[in-house]
Design an enzyme around this catalytic site. Structure first.
Site, PDB file in Angstrom:
ATOM      1  N   LYS A 108       0.825  -1.220   0.000  1.00 13.33           N
ATOM      2  CA  LYS A 108       0.000   0.000   0.000  1.00 13.33           C
ATOM      3  C   LYS A 108       0.860   1.272   0.000  1.00 13.33           C
ATOM      4  CE  LYS A 108      -2.131  -1.812   3.611  1.00 13.33           C
ATOM      5  NZ  LYS A 108      -1.773  -3.241   3.483  1.00 13.33           N
ATOM      6  N   ILE A 109       1.849   1.316   0.918  1.00 17.93           N
ATOM      7  CA  ILE A 109       2.662   2.533   1.026  1.00 17.93           C
ATOM      8  C   ILE A 109       3.601   2.657  -0.180  1.00 17.93           C
ATOM      9  CG2 ILE A 109       4.420   3.702   2.411  1.00 17.93           C
ATOM     10  CD1 ILE A 109       3.144   2.300   4.897  1.00 17.93           C
ATOM     11  N   THR A 159      11.632   4.386   5.777  1.00 18.75           N
ATOM     12  CA  THR A 159      10.488   4.668   6.662  1.00 18.75           C
ATOM     13  C   THR A 159       9.826   3.350   7.063  1.00 18.75           C
ATOM     14  OG1 THR A 159       8.981   4.897   4.791  1.00 18.75           O
ATOM     15  CG2 THR A 159       9.965   6.942   5.629  1.00 18.75           C
ATOM     16  N   ARG A 193      11.262  -0.133   8.771  1.00 15.23           N
ATOM     17  CA  ARG A 193      11.659  -0.489  10.140  1.00 15.23           C
ATOM     18  C   ARG A 193      13.171  -0.391  10.213  1.00 15.23           C
ATOM     19  NH1 ARG A 193       7.302   0.436  11.492  1.00 15.23           N
ATOM     20  NH2 ARG A 193       5.736  -0.862  12.511  1.00 15.23           N
ATOM     21  N   CYS A 198       8.998  -2.332   2.882  1.00 15.31           N
ATOM     22  CA  CYS A 198       8.607  -3.720   3.141  1.00 15.31           C
ATOM     23  C   CYS A 198       8.558  -3.947   4.651  1.00 15.31           C
ATOM     24  CB  CYS A 198       9.582  -4.690   2.476  1.00 15.31           C
ATOM     25  SG  CYS A 198      11.265  -4.495   3.028  1.00 15.31           S
ATOM     26  N   PRO A 199       7.846  -4.981   5.104  1.00 14.82           N
ATOM     27  CA  PRO A 199       7.830  -5.266   6.541  1.00 14.82           C
ATOM     28  C   PRO A 199       9.154  -5.843   7.002  1.00 14.82           C
ATOM     29  CG  PRO A 199       6.540  -6.902   5.336  1.00 14.82           C
ATOM     30  CD  PRO A 199       7.031  -5.925   4.316  1.00 14.82           C
ATOM     31  N   HIS A 207      10.351   8.480  13.858  1.00 19.48           N
ATOM     32  CA  HIS A 207       9.186   7.632  13.577  1.00 19.48           C
ATOM     33  C   HIS A 207       7.892   8.455  13.539  1.00 19.48           C
ATOM     34  CE1 HIS A 207       8.270   3.116  13.553  1.00 19.48           C
ATOM     35  NE2 HIS A 207       7.265   3.748  12.964  1.00 19.48           N
ATOM     36  N   ASP A 258       9.352  -6.625  -5.232  1.00 19.95           N
ATOM     37  CA  ASP A 258       8.469  -7.277  -4.261  1.00 19.95           C
ATOM     38  C   ASP A 258       8.553  -8.764  -4.558  1.00 19.95           C
ATOM     39  OD1 ASP A 258       5.788  -6.154  -2.491  1.00 19.95           O
ATOM     40  OD2 ASP A 258       5.791  -8.283  -3.053  1.00 19.95           O
ATOM     41  N   GLU A 317      15.677   2.280  18.209  1.00 23.25           N
ATOM     42  CA  GLU A 317      14.851   3.455  18.522  1.00 23.25           C
ATOM     43  C   GLU A 317      14.022   3.316  19.794  1.00 23.25           C
ATOM     44  OE1 GLU A 317      12.354   3.411  14.894  1.00 23.25           O
ATOM     45  OE2 GLU A 317      10.628   3.145  16.217  1.00 23.25           O
ATOM     46  N   ASP A 367      13.439   7.471   9.089  1.00 22.52           N
ATOM     47  CA  ASP A 367      12.353   7.749  10.045  1.00 22.52           C
ATOM     48  C   ASP A 367      12.306   6.657  11.106  1.00 22.52           C
ATOM     49  OD1 ASP A 367      10.022   9.270  10.906  1.00 22.52           O
ATOM     50  OD2 ASP A 367       8.850   7.528  10.288  1.00 22.52           O
TER      51      ASP A 367
HETATM   52  P1  NAI Z   1       1.787  -3.848   2.895  1.00 18.12           P
HETATM   53  O1  NAI Z   1       1.576  -5.145   3.587  1.00 18.12           O
HETATM   54  O2  NAI Z   1       0.653  -3.227   2.157  1.00 18.12           O
HETATM   55  O3  NAI Z   1       3.007  -3.977   1.849  1.00 18.12           O
HETATM   56  C1  NAI Z   1       4.236  -4.598   2.145  1.00 18.12           C
HETATM   57  C2  NAI Z   1       4.796  -5.164   0.851  1.00 18.12           C
HETATM   58  O4  NAI Z   1       6.122  -5.633   1.106  1.00 18.12           O
HETATM   59  C3  NAI Z   1       3.988  -6.362   0.318  1.00 18.12           C
HETATM   60  O5  NAI Z   1       3.671  -6.158  -1.048  1.00 18.12           O
HETATM   61  C4  NAI Z   1       4.930  -7.543   0.510  1.00 18.12           C
HETATM   62  O6  NAI Z   1       4.769  -8.531  -0.484  1.00 18.12           O
HETATM   63  C5  NAI Z   1       6.284  -6.863   0.413  1.00 18.12           C
HETATM   64  N1  NAI Z   1       7.383  -7.623   1.011  1.00 18.12           N
HETATM   65  C6  NAI Z   1       7.333  -8.564   1.998  1.00 18.12           C
HETATM   66  N2  NAI Z   1       8.565  -9.018   2.259  1.00 18.12           N
HETATM   67  C7  NAI Z   1       9.418  -8.362   1.423  1.00 18.12           C
HETATM   68  C8  NAI Z   1      10.825  -8.400   1.205  1.00 18.12           C
HETATM   69  N3  NAI Z   1      11.625  -9.229   1.912  1.00 18.12           N
HETATM   70  N4  NAI Z   1      11.339  -7.585   0.259  1.00 18.12           N
HETATM   71  C9  NAI Z   1      10.551  -6.753  -0.452  1.00 18.12           C
HETATM   72  N5  NAI Z   1       9.217  -6.674  -0.296  1.00 18.12           N
HETATM   73  C10 NAI Z   1       8.660  -7.469   0.633  1.00 18.12           C
HETATM   74  O7  NAI Z   1       2.370  -2.857   4.007  1.00 18.12           O
HETATM   75  P2  NAI Z   1       2.371  -1.260   3.999  1.00 18.12           P
HETATM   76  O8  NAI Z   1       1.132  -0.754   4.620  1.00 18.12           O
HETATM   77  O9  NAI Z   1       2.751  -0.789   2.643  1.00 18.12           O
HETATM   78  O10 NAI Z   1       3.545  -0.965   5.063  1.00 18.12           O
HETATM   79  C11 NAI Z   1       4.888  -1.320   4.789  1.00 18.12           C
HETATM   80  C12 NAI Z   1       5.733  -1.167   6.044  1.00 18.12           C
HETATM   81  O11 NAI Z   1       5.839   0.217   6.387  1.00 18.12           O
HETATM   82  C13 NAI Z   1       5.121  -1.812   7.312  1.00 18.12           C
HETATM   83  O12 NAI Z   1       5.428  -3.192   7.396  1.00 18.12           O
HETATM   84  C14 NAI Z   1       5.778  -1.022   8.430  1.00 18.12           C
HETATM   85  O13 NAI Z   1       6.954  -1.688   8.831  1.00 18.12           O
HETATM   86  C15 NAI Z   1       6.134   0.316   7.764  1.00 18.12           C
HETATM   87  N6  NAI Z   1       5.364   1.425   8.338  1.00 18.12           N
HETATM   88  C16 NAI Z   1       6.051   2.495   8.846  1.00 18.12           C
HETATM   89  C17 NAI Z   1       5.360   3.566   9.404  1.00 18.12           C
HETATM   90  C18 NAI Z   1       6.070   4.778   9.938  1.00 18.12           C
HETATM   91  O14 NAI Z   1       5.440   5.607  10.618  1.00 18.12           O
HETATM   92  N7  NAI Z   1       7.367   4.958   9.683  1.00 18.12           N
HETATM   93  C19 NAI Z   1       3.895   3.550   9.497  1.00 18.12           C
HETATM   94  C20 NAI Z   1       3.279   2.406   8.863  1.00 18.12           C
HETATM   95  C21 NAI Z   1       3.991   1.380   8.332  1.00 18.12           C
END
Ligand code: NAI
Length: 331
Positions: free
Chosen positions: A154-155, A232, A234, A205-206, A295, A174, A263, A258
Site C-alpha cells: 500500500k505505502i 520509513t 523499520r 517492506c515489513p 518515527h 516485491d 529506537e 524515520d
Molecule cells: P503492505 O503489507 O501493504 O506492503 C508490504 C509489501 O512488502 C507487500 O507487497 C509484501 O509482499 C512486500 N514484502 C514482503 N517481504 C518483502 C521483502 N523481503 N522484500 C521486499 N518486499 C517485501 O504494508 P504497507 O502498509 O505498505 O507498510 C509497509 C511497512 O511500512 C510496514 O510493514 C511497516 O513496517 C512500515 N510502516 C512504517 C510507518 C512509519 O510511521 N514509519 C507507518 C506504517 C507502516
C-alpha cells in the site's frame, strides 16, 4: 470494557477520545511504555492497546494474561514486536490496524527525499543565522531519475505514484507479482536490478526474518555511488554501522531515516536535556547529508483518526465474538 493504552501521547488521547465507541467503555491512557515492569498497570483491563515500541515478548504477554488481559489491540500496522507464538499459546488474540493512511507514510518519505536533495535542513539553519550563501546547497532534478521501491504494497505504491509524478522512472521489487503497476508509472524488477539502477532507493517492506538487514555492506556496495537511501519501514531493514561506513567513504550520498534499529529507548520521548548515549545514532546525526526523524511518518490527523477508529472497531468486533484484522503466527 476497560482498555489500557500504553505509550499514549496527547495526540492519542485526542484521537481516541474523538472516535466512536459504545457507551461505558473506559479508556485508560498510560504514558509508560509497556515493559515487564509496567505490565502491572494493565491489571483488570480486558484489552491492552499497544504501539510499536511496546514490549510484547513472551514474559510480558504472560504477565498481561495473568492480570486479566484477553485481547492485544495494536494501534499499528507492523507487528514484528509481538511474540505471536506466545500470544497464541496464552489464548490472547492479536489484532492490528493494517491500513490507516498509506499517504501519510509515503508523503513523509517524499518529504525526506526533497529535504535531502535540496538541503532544506541546512538552508533553514543558514538563513536563521543570517547566512544567505548558497555554496554546498546544490541539488539535482528529480525529473528523469530512477527511483527504486522495495516493497510494493500500500505505502510503496503510493510512493511510486508520487515519484512518477515528478517524472521519475520507478522500479519496484516485491517477492510477489504485483498488478496495476503501469497505472502507477512503475514496473517490477528483481532486487539486484532495483538496487543497482536506482538513484533513490526507498524501503517499504515489513521487517521479517528475510528482510532483516536487507541493506547491508554488500548491497550498499551494489548501489550507484552517491545514491540516496530512504527508510520509513523499520530500523532493522538496514545494517546501521554499514550505512556509516558507506557515508564516510561517499558510496552513500544521502540518507533519510524515520526508523532506527535501536529506537525503542529513544524515540517518542524528549531526551534533549541529556547527552546522547547512542554513539551510532550520534555519528549518523553528525553527517550533513543525513536526516533522521523520530518515527513520525504516520503522524497526520487523518492517520491518527483512522488508527483510533479501526482499533476501537477491532475491539468491538472481538467483544461481539468476531476477530477483525487478526494477526496470527506465521502470517
Ligand atoms: P503492505 O503489507 O501493504 O506492503 C508490504 C509489501 O512488502 C507487500 O507487497 C509484501 O509482499 C512486500 N514484502 C514482503 N517481504 C518483502 C521483502 N523481503 N522484500 C521486499 N518486499 C517485501 O504494508 P504497507 O502498509 O505498505 O507498510 C509497509 C511497512 O511500512 C510496514 O510493514 C511497516 O513496517 C512500515 N510502516 C512504517 C510507518 C512509519 O510511521 N514509519 C507507518 C506504517 C507502516
Amino acid at each position: 470494557m476497560r482498555i489500557c493504552l500504553f505509550s499514549s501521547k496527547r495526540y492519542d488521547r485526542d484521537s481516541f477520545s474523538a472516535a466512536e465507541r459504545p457507551a461505558g467503555w473506559e479508556l485508560h491512557f498510560q504514558e509508560a511504555r509497556l515493559t515487564l515492569d509496567s505490565a502491572v498497570l494493565a491489571a483488570g483491563h480486558e484489552v491492552v492497546c499497544a504501539f510499536i515500541n511496546d514490549d510484547l515478548s513472551a514474559p510480558v504477554l504472560e504477565r498481561l494474561a495473568a492480570g486479566g488481559t484477553r485481547l492485544i489491540a495494536l494501534r499499528s500496522a507492523g507487528y514484528n514486536h509481538v511474540d505471536l507464538t506466545a500470544a497464541q499459546r496464552l489464548g490472547l488474540p492479536v489484532v492490528r490496524v493494517p491500513a490507516y493512511s498509506p499517504h501519510a507514510v509515503a508523503e513523509h518519505a517524499v518529504a525526506l527525499v526533497m529535504t535531502l536533495n535540496r538541503r532544506i535542513h541546512r538552508a533553514v539553519n543558514r538563513t536563521r543565522d543570517g547566512d544567505f550563501s548558497l555554496h554546498g546547497l546544490t541539488g539535482f532534478d528529480l525529473h528523469g531519475k530512477t527511483v527504486g521501491v522495495i516493497g510494493g504494497g500500500k505505502i510503496g505504491q503510493v510512493f511510486a505514484r508520487i515519484m512518477h509524478g515528478f517524472g521519475c522512472q520507478v522500479l519496484i521489487y516485491d517477492p510477489f507479482p504485483l498488478e496495476g503497476l503501469t497505472a502507477l508509472g512503475a514496473r517490477q524488477a528483481n532486487l539486484d536490478q532495483v538496487i543497482a539502477q536506482s538513484d533513490i532507493l526507498s524501503l517499504h517492506c515489513p521487517l521479517t526474518d528475510s528482510s532483516y538487514h536487507l541493506i547491508d555492506a554488500e548491497r550498499l556496495g551494489q548501489m550507484k555511488r552517491g545514491a540516496m537511501l530512504i527508510n520509513t519501514g523499520r530500523g532493522a531493514l538496514v545494517d546501521t554501522p554499514a550505512l556509516i561506513d558507506a557515508l564516510k567513504n561517499g558510496q552513500l550520498g544521502y540518507l533519510g531515516l524515520d526508523v532506527y534499529e535501536e529506537e525503542s529507548e529513544l524515540f517518542f520521548e524528549d531526551h534533549s536535556d541529556l547527552p546522547l548515549q547512542d554513539d551510532t545514532l550520534a555519528r549518523l546525526l553528525s553527517f550533513p547529508n543525513v536526516i533522521v526523524t523520530a518515527h513520525q511518518a504516520f503522524l497526520t490527523h487523518e492517520a491518527l483518526g483512522a488508527i483510533a477508529q479501526t482499533t476501537l472497531d477491532n475491539v468491538a468486533a472481538w467483544a461481539a465474538g468476531r476477530l477483525s484484522n487478526e494477526v496470527k503466527s506465521g502470517t
